[in-house]
Every structure is written in C-alpha cells, then in structure tokens.
Design a protein around this motif. Structure first.
Motif, PDB file in Angstrom:
ATOM      1  N   THR A   1       0.857  -1.179   0.000  1.00  0.00           N
ATOM      2  CA  THR A   1       0.000   0.000   0.000  1.00  0.00           C
ATOM      3  C   THR A   1       0.896   1.232   0.000  1.00  0.00           C
ATOM      4  O   THR A   1       1.930   1.260   0.665  1.00  0.00           O
ATOM      5  N   GLN A   2       0.457   2.264  -0.751  1.00  0.00           N
ATOM      6  CA  GLN A   2       1.315   3.428  -0.945  1.00  0.00           C
ATOM      7  C   GLN A   2       0.554   4.724  -0.695  1.00  0.00           C
ATOM      8  O   GLN A   2      -0.644   4.812  -0.954  1.00  0.00           O
ATOM      9  N   THR A   3       1.291   5.725  -0.214  1.00  0.00           N
ATOM     10  CA  THR A   3       0.817   7.099  -0.182  1.00  0.00           C
ATOM     11  C   THR A   3       1.921   7.957  -0.804  1.00  0.00           C
ATOM     12  O   THR A   3       2.955   7.434  -1.235  1.00  0.00           O
ATOM     13  N   LEU A   4       1.727   9.258  -0.820  1.00  0.00           N
ATOM     14  CA  LEU A   4       2.761  10.146  -1.341  1.00  0.00           C
ATOM     15  C   LEU A   4       3.891  10.365  -0.354  1.00  0.00           C
ATOM     16  O   LEU A   4       4.877  11.029  -0.678  1.00  0.00           O
ATOM     17  N   GLN A   5       3.768   9.824   0.854  1.00  0.00           N
ATOM     18  CA  GLN A   5       4.808   9.997   1.858  1.00  0.00           C
ATOM     19  C   GLN A   5       5.496   8.687   2.248  1.00  0.00           C
ATOM     20  O   GLN A   5       6.664   8.699   2.646  1.00  0.00           O
ATOM     21  N   GLU A   6       4.806   7.551   2.118  1.00  0.00           N
ATOM     22  CA  GLU A   6       5.383   6.302   2.615  1.00  0.00           C
ATOM     23  C   GLU A   6       4.759   5.102   1.921  1.00  0.00           C
ATOM     24  O   GLU A   6       3.741   5.219   1.223  1.00  0.00           O
ATOM     25  N   THR A   7       5.376   3.949   2.139  1.00  0.00           N
ATOM     26  CA  THR A   7       4.894   2.686   1.576  1.00  0.00           C
ATOM     27  C   THR A   7       4.914   1.632   2.670  1.00  0.00           C
ATOM     28  O   THR A   7       5.864   1.534   3.447  1.00  0.00           O
ATOM     29  N   THR A   8       3.846   0.844   2.730  1.00  0.00           N
ATOM     30  CA  THR A   8       3.756  -0.273   3.679  1.00  0.00           C
ATOM     31  C   THR A   8       3.641  -1.574   2.888  1.00  0.00           C
ATOM     32  O   THR A   8       2.899  -1.641   1.909  1.00  0.00           O
ATOM     33  N   PHE A   9       4.413  -2.577   3.285  1.00  0.00           N
ATOM     34  CA  PHE A   9       4.319  -3.873   2.629  1.00  0.00           C
ATOM     35  C   PHE A   9       4.842  -4.966   3.555  1.00  0.00           C
ATOM     36  O   PHE A   9       5.439  -4.688   4.598  1.00  0.00           O
ATOM     37  N   THR A  10       4.596  -6.215   3.157  1.00  0.00           N
ATOM     38  CA  THR A  10       5.036  -7.376   3.922  1.00  0.00           C
ATOM     39  C   THR A  10       6.137  -8.095   3.153  1.00  0.00           C
ATOM     40  O   THR A  10       6.007  -8.339   1.949  1.00  0.00           O
ATOM     41  N   MET A  11       7.231  -8.430   3.834  1.00  0.00           N
ATOM     42  CA  MET A  11       8.287  -9.249   3.251  1.00  0.00           C
ATOM     43  C   MET A  11       8.193 -10.658   3.809  1.00  0.00           C
ATOM     44  O   MET A  11       8.042 -10.833   5.031  1.00  0.00           O
TER      45      MET A  11
ATOM     46  N   GLN B   1       9.101 -16.884   7.188  1.00  0.00           N
ATOM     47  CA  GLN B   1       9.058 -15.738   8.089  1.00  0.00           C
ATOM     48  C   GLN B   1       8.408 -14.575   7.353  1.00  0.00           C
ATOM     49  O   GLN B   1       8.542 -14.455   6.143  1.00  0.00           O
ATOM     50  N   SER B   2       7.722 -13.714   8.083  1.00  0.00           N
ATOM     51  CA  SER B   2       7.165 -12.524   7.452  1.00  0.00           C
ATOM     52  C   SER B   2       7.262 -11.342   8.402  1.00  0.00           C
ATOM     53  O   SER B   2       7.140 -11.500   9.616  1.00  0.00           O
ATOM     54  N   VAL B   3       7.521 -10.180   7.835  1.00  0.00           N
ATOM     55  CA  VAL B   3       7.541  -8.938   8.609  1.00  0.00           C
ATOM     56  C   VAL B   3       6.805  -7.873   7.817  1.00  0.00           C
ATOM     57  O   VAL B   3       6.896  -7.821   6.586  1.00  0.00           O
ATOM     58  N   GLU B   4       6.076  -7.040   8.522  1.00  0.00           N
ATOM     59  CA  GLU B   4       5.417  -5.894   7.882  1.00  0.00           C
ATOM     60  C   GLU B   4       6.208  -4.648   8.234  1.00  0.00           C
ATOM     61  O   GLU B   4       6.603  -4.465   9.391  1.00  0.00           O
ATOM     62  N   LEU B   5       6.451  -3.807   7.239  1.00  0.00           N
ATOM     63  CA  LEU B   5       7.228  -2.611   7.507  1.00  0.00           C
ATOM     64  C   LEU B   5       6.667  -1.425   6.738  1.00  0.00           C
ATOM     65  O   LEU B   5       6.092  -1.573   5.662  1.00  0.00           O
ATOM     66  N   THR B   6       6.848  -0.255   7.333  1.00  0.00           N
ATOM     67  CA  THR B   6       6.475   1.011   6.711  1.00  0.00           C
ATOM     68  C   THR B   6       7.744   1.819   6.505  1.00  0.00           C
ATOM     69  O   THR B   6       8.518   2.017   7.444  1.00  0.00           O
ATOM     70  N   VAL B   7       7.966   2.265   5.266  1.00  0.00           N
ATOM     71  CA  VAL B   7       9.222   2.934   4.921  1.00  0.00           C
ATOM     72  C   VAL B   7       8.934   4.316   4.328  1.00  0.00           C
ATOM     73  O   VAL B   7       7.846   4.580   3.822  1.00  0.00           O
ATOM     74  N   GLN B   8       9.957   5.163   4.356  1.00  0.00           N
ATOM     75  CA  GLN B   8       9.816   6.537   3.845  1.00  0.00           C
ATOM     76  C   GLN B   8      10.159   6.616   2.364  1.00  0.00           C
ATOM     77  O   GLN B   8      10.599   7.656   1.873  1.00  0.00           O
ATOM     78  N   PHE B   9       9.972   5.527   1.642  1.00  0.00           N
ATOM     79  CA  PHE B   9      10.209   5.464   0.205  1.00  0.00           C
ATOM     80  C   PHE B   9       8.857   5.369  -0.487  1.00  0.00           C
ATOM     81  O   PHE B   9       7.974   4.661  -0.001  1.00  0.00           O
ATOM     82  N   ILE B  10       8.689   6.035  -1.621  1.00  0.00           N
ATOM     83  CA  ILE B  10       7.427   5.939  -2.339  1.00  0.00           C
ATOM     84  C   ILE B  10       7.637   5.266  -3.681  1.00  0.00           C
ATOM     85  O   ILE B  10       8.704   5.356  -4.282  1.00  0.00           O
ATOM     86  N   GLY B  11       6.590   4.559  -4.128  1.00  0.00           N
ATOM     87  CA  GLY B  11       6.639   3.930  -5.437  1.00  0.00           C
ATOM     88  C   GLY B  11       6.937   2.447  -5.391  1.00  0.00           C
ATOM     89  O   GLY B  11       7.748   1.984  -4.586  1.00  0.00           O
ATOM     90  N   ARG B  12       6.293   1.717  -6.281  1.00  0.00           N
ATOM     91  CA  ARG B  12       6.497   0.272  -6.380  1.00  0.00           C
ATOM     92  C   ARG B  12       7.947  -0.053  -6.735  1.00  0.00           C
ATOM     93  O   ARG B  12       8.501  -1.047  -6.277  1.00  0.00           O
ATOM     94  N   PHE B  13       8.577   0.800  -7.556  1.00  0.00           N
ATOM     95  CA  PHE B  13       9.971   0.551  -7.934  1.00  0.00           C
ATOM     96  C   PHE B  13      10.876   0.553  -6.709  1.00  0.00           C
ATOM     97  O   PHE B  13      11.880  -0.164  -6.665  1.00  0.00           O
ATOM     98  N   ASN B  14      10.541   1.351  -5.706  1.00  0.00           N
ATOM     99  CA  ASN B  14      11.357   1.361  -4.501  1.00  0.00           C
ATOM    100  C   ASN B  14      11.140   0.120  -3.643  1.00  0.00           C
ATOM    101  O   ASN B  14      12.025  -0.259  -2.872  1.00  0.00           O
ATOM    102  N   VAL B  15       9.973  -0.516  -3.778  1.00  0.00           N
ATOM    103  CA  VAL B  15       9.783  -1.807  -3.102  1.00  0.00           C
ATOM    104  C   VAL B  15      10.786  -2.811  -3.678  1.00  0.00           C
ATOM    105  O   VAL B  15      11.428  -3.565  -2.940  1.00  0.00           O
ATOM    106  N   TYR B  16      10.953  -2.794  -5.003  1.00  0.00           N
ATOM    107  CA  TYR B  16      11.953  -3.672  -5.621  1.00  0.00           C
ATOM    108  C   TYR B  16      13.352  -3.359  -5.096  1.00  0.00           C
ATOM    109  O   TYR B  16      14.139  -4.265  -4.783  1.00  0.00           O
ATOM    110  N   ASN B  17      13.693  -2.074  -5.003  1.00  0.00           N
ATOM    111  CA  ASN B  17      15.022  -1.705  -4.504  1.00  0.00           C
ATOM    112  C   ASN B  17      15.227  -2.187  -3.069  1.00  0.00           C
ATOM    113  O   ASN B  17      16.300  -2.698  -2.717  1.00  0.00           O
TER     114      ASN B  17
END
Length: 487
Positions: free
Chosen positions: A271-281, A286-302
């Motif tokens: 899930t994304q906003t203009l300020q942050e992205t939340t996703f599960t790895m 094992q799984s962890v949910e994290l919220t990061v200060q990166f935006i965009g699906r491309f940054n999830v790949y990074n």
C-alpha cells in the motif's frame, strides 16, 4: 614495486628497452604522470592514450604499456589489450585489496544508486564500516572522496579499494555499470555478492543492441566464478525475465526476490501514499510488515534487492527490516524538496522505464494535477526519446520538455525527439534547462505536483564538454518565493 615483477601478471607480446625500474604509481591519464609512473595507453571514445606517449615520457614515466610500437626511448611493454592489462596490473600493484573486504556489486538499468545506498545505510546501522562507489559519490565511512566516473577506471578503482582497506572498511558496496563491465574496469575485482535490479531500454548508443546490453550486465554474475566453496551469491529479480540468463551465466548460489513471480524473498500487501509505503516481506516462512519513507512500487523492488543482499551475507529478516524503517531515500531519487505547502520532487529518471516508474509512484493523484519536466542527454541514445515522450504524456497532464546534458547536440534536436512521442498537446519545449526548471516551478500550486526528472542529485549540466553549475533546488525555491510574494 619493481617493474619486471609487476608485469609478470600480464600476458606480454614483446618488451622493448627493458631496464631495472621502480614503479611508484599507475595511470591511464597522461596528465597524472609523474616520475616513477607506469603509463598504460588506452584508446577511449575520443582520446587515444597512445598519442600521449611522448608527453608521458617527458613527465617522467618509467615505462609504457601499449598495444602498438611507440616512438619513445623508455621501455615499452606490448600487450594485446591495454584495458585488461591495466586491471591486472592495478590488482597486483595494490596487493589485491578487494580480496580483503566484503565486496557487493549492484548492476541494472534503474535503482542502482538507491539500492547501494540502502545497503550501505543498513550496514552502517548494524555497526559495519562501509565504503561506497556510485553515481552520486565515493565515500569511505562518512567522508566523500572525489571520483571521475560512475565506474572508475581499474587503476583508480583499485586505488580506492586500497585506500578503503587501509582505513578499516569492512564492506564495499558498488554500482557496477554496463560500460564498466564491457570496458573491463572491474576485471580482477573479487565480488562476494552481485545484485540485479532490472534491465530496460538505455545505453544503446554504446551497446548497439539490447542483447549486447544484457550480455554486458551479465558479466558481473559470470565473474562470480565457479568455486562453490567460495559461498558467493547472485541476488536476482524474479520479475525480470533476463534473470534467467544471468542465473545460467553464474556458478554462484542464487537468491531471488520479486512481487509478481514466485521468489525466495517475496513482497506482498503493498500500500502506498505520497509519503510512505507499507508492505510485507516473506522469506523462508518468516514474514515482517514494515512502513518505509520510500514511495513507489519501484522502490519496493530496490528495498527487496537490498534485503536479499543482506540476507545472503548473514543478517536476519528482523534485523534488516528494523534498520530499513529508519533510513531515507538516496539524494535525487523521488526526493521531495523541503518547501512548505508545495509538492515538488526531483528524480534521476532519464529512461522510459524510469519515467514510467517515477510517475506511477504518484498514487491517487489525478493526471491533470501532475506537471512533469522531462529531459535527456545529447549525443546519446536517440531511440528512447519518443518512448520517453509517450510515457510522460500517458501519466502527466502537463509536460515540460527540455534537456539534461545537451553536450554538443542542439536543444531543438533533443526536445523534438521527445515531443515526437507525445500523446497530447499539453506540453512545451524549452531547451535551456534552467529556463525550463523556472517555468515548471512557476506552475507549482499547493494542490498539484511538480516533478523535475533527469538530473536528480546532480548540480550541473554538461554543455559542450564543460560542466556548467545548475542547482535546481535553489531555482525552485526562488520561484516559489516569488510566487508567494505575488499573493
């Protein structure tokens, strides 16, 4: 180091006027030659080092490594490839420093800078002393070191590695460009982990075909070697089909990451906003949910690639995710400028895929509220320009077409190539980038978004063969100040 001992590591064809000599430095740049230097003559794009042999001799070179006979009085060592010879000589001269540190190389079209920065920042948080070699900067710990190229020449590169080792660096994270691989600049660098972001349309002016471009990138994975006891790892993007080729090219263990296709490390529930992205790895059940200060699906790949690299060197998913939530995006990569009340971003996007991913990051923003400044370099791959225009007009309501580094090509030639792909007529062509940035900034409003693409972190333009200062952030702030004063 003794000259005769040093050249034992290269395959020589012939030596002329060989004498006892001590080598105190190596270079491919005649301007850097001083007494004691071994000068290696390399033929480049525009300059042939062989033409500077007499200058090197006059400045005190003890010998010259060359691909042809030279009219000099000092020793000449003839080899088939001076590029390869320089890499081998530099490794020997600096005592193979890359074998003494953990070496992480990252290649791909887009995302290299962001991923190297993420890996560096996480390792620093985990208490490691790092060195980084990339587009933005070369750093030893927190200290910036001047560099001339994205992937430095092999002599400069090995000198950096030597300096890093001398200063206690434990991990080196390096952007590895296709040019650097094709030109042999990383030959002899002993990578432990190699990571792949993606492969999209770029640099075809140099590589000519996409297949050649892919092959050049694949060299990084082939160079990991075949000794399974070395425990080397290739971290590959399962959602990019070219990863199948790279997996065949390497003898290293492979760890995959992805969003769409099955992978060892998977991202879900994004899930994304203009300020942050939340996703599960998810990794090994094992799984962890994290919220990061990166935006965009491309940054999830990074972030996933960075996590895969860190997992491969022994860190846990929990350690990595905790550190990732604390870090910020790399400079100039979908970076929001600190201007209260306005949404203005700078990004390095200068390829069709980079542009698409950049604009797709603006989730839930109406197309008509997006002002996108797009530029590309002169005297480079012209085939990507119409695609850049097409994608910009697909996702942005207003497009400002300009240049980034025009070099020796005319403004109109560059902008018209982009304009030829436009799908709507809500665009202007302003070849002078400074003027274009001012115009785009003048369109900023609190309820819209302005993106300046193409230069990212860079504070200059290359016009002709000169670097001309250009601080886009300062220009934007001045324009916003003027807008505020008119209210």
């Amino acid at each position: 180091m003794n000259l005769a001992e040093l050249i034992e590591v290269i395959q020589t064809q012939k030596t002329e006027r060989m004498v006892e000599a001590v080598v105190t430095s190596l270079t491919t740049d005649s301007r850097d030659v001083k007494p004691g230097t071994l000068f290696v003559a390399i033929k480049g794009y525009t300059v042939d080092g062989h033409d500077y042999a007499k200058q090197a001799e006059a400045q005190g070179a003890v010998a010259i490594v060359s691909e042809r006979l030279l009219d000099v009085t000092i020793p000449v060592i003839l080899v088939r490839s001076t590029t390869r010879a320089m890499a081998e000589l530099a490794g020997k001269f600096y005592d193979y420093p890359s074998e003494k540190m953990r070496m992480i190389g990252i290649t791909g079209t887009n995302g290299k800078t962001t991923t190297t920065t993420i890996v560096r920042d996480v390792l620093a948080q985990l208490g490691r002393k790092t060195g980084i070699i990339g587009t933005v900067e070369v750093k030893i710990g927190d200290r910036v070191v001047p560099s001339r190229n994205t992937t430095p020449q092999s002599s400069e590169l090995q000198a950096f590695f030597h300096q890093m080792h001398q200063e206690g660096v434990e991990d080196v994270i390096m952007e590895v460009s296709s040019h650097g691989l094709e030109l042999g600049r990383v030959t002899g660098t002993d990578f432990d982990v190699a990571g792949f972001t993606n492969l999209t349309h770029d640099h075809l002016d140099f590589h000519k075909t996409f297949e050649n471009y892919a092959r050049a990138k694949g060299l990084l994975f082939a160079q990991l070697g075949q000794r399974l006891s070395d425990k080397k790892v290739a971290v590959l993007n399962a959602d990019d089909e070219i990863s199948h080729l790279f997996e065949m090219m390497t003898g290293a263990r492979v760890l995959t990451y992805g969003i769409e296709q099955p992978a060892d490390l998977q991202a879900k529930n994004i899930t994304q906003t203009l300020q942050e992205t939340t996703f599960t790895m998810v990794y090994q059940e094992q799984s962890v949910e994290l919220t990061v200060q990166f935006i965009g699906r491309f940054n999830v790949y990074n972030l996933m690639l960075a996590t895969g690299i860190l997992l491969s060197i022994g860190y846990s998913l929990t350690e990595i995710s905790n550190a990732i939530t604390q870090i910020q995006p790399a400079k100039g990569r979908m970076q929001r400028l600190p201007i209260d009340g306005y949404n203005i971003y700078v990004d390095y996007a200068h390829t069709p895929d980079g542009i698409e991913q950049c604009l797709k990051a603006l989730v839930d923003v109406p197309k008509e509220n997006i002002i996108f400044l797009i530029g590309t370099g002169g005297n480079r791959d012209v085939t990507k320009r119409p695609m850049m225009g097409q994608l910009a007009s697909t996702y942005a309501g207003t497009v400002v077409i300009t240049t980034d580094d025009p070099r020796f090509e005319s403004y109109e030639s560059i902008t018209s190539g982009i304009a030829s792909g436009m799908l709507h007529d809500q665009f202007v062509e302003i070849g002078d980038r400074e003027e274009a940035v001012r115009y785009a900034a003048s369109l900023a409003r609190p309820d819209n978004i302005v993106i300046l693409a193409g230069k990212g972190h860079e504070k200059y333009q290359i016009i002709g063969d000169e670097k001309t200062p250009l601080d886009e952030e300062a220009l934007v702030k001045e324009m916003i100040r003027q807008l505020e004063e008119k209210k």
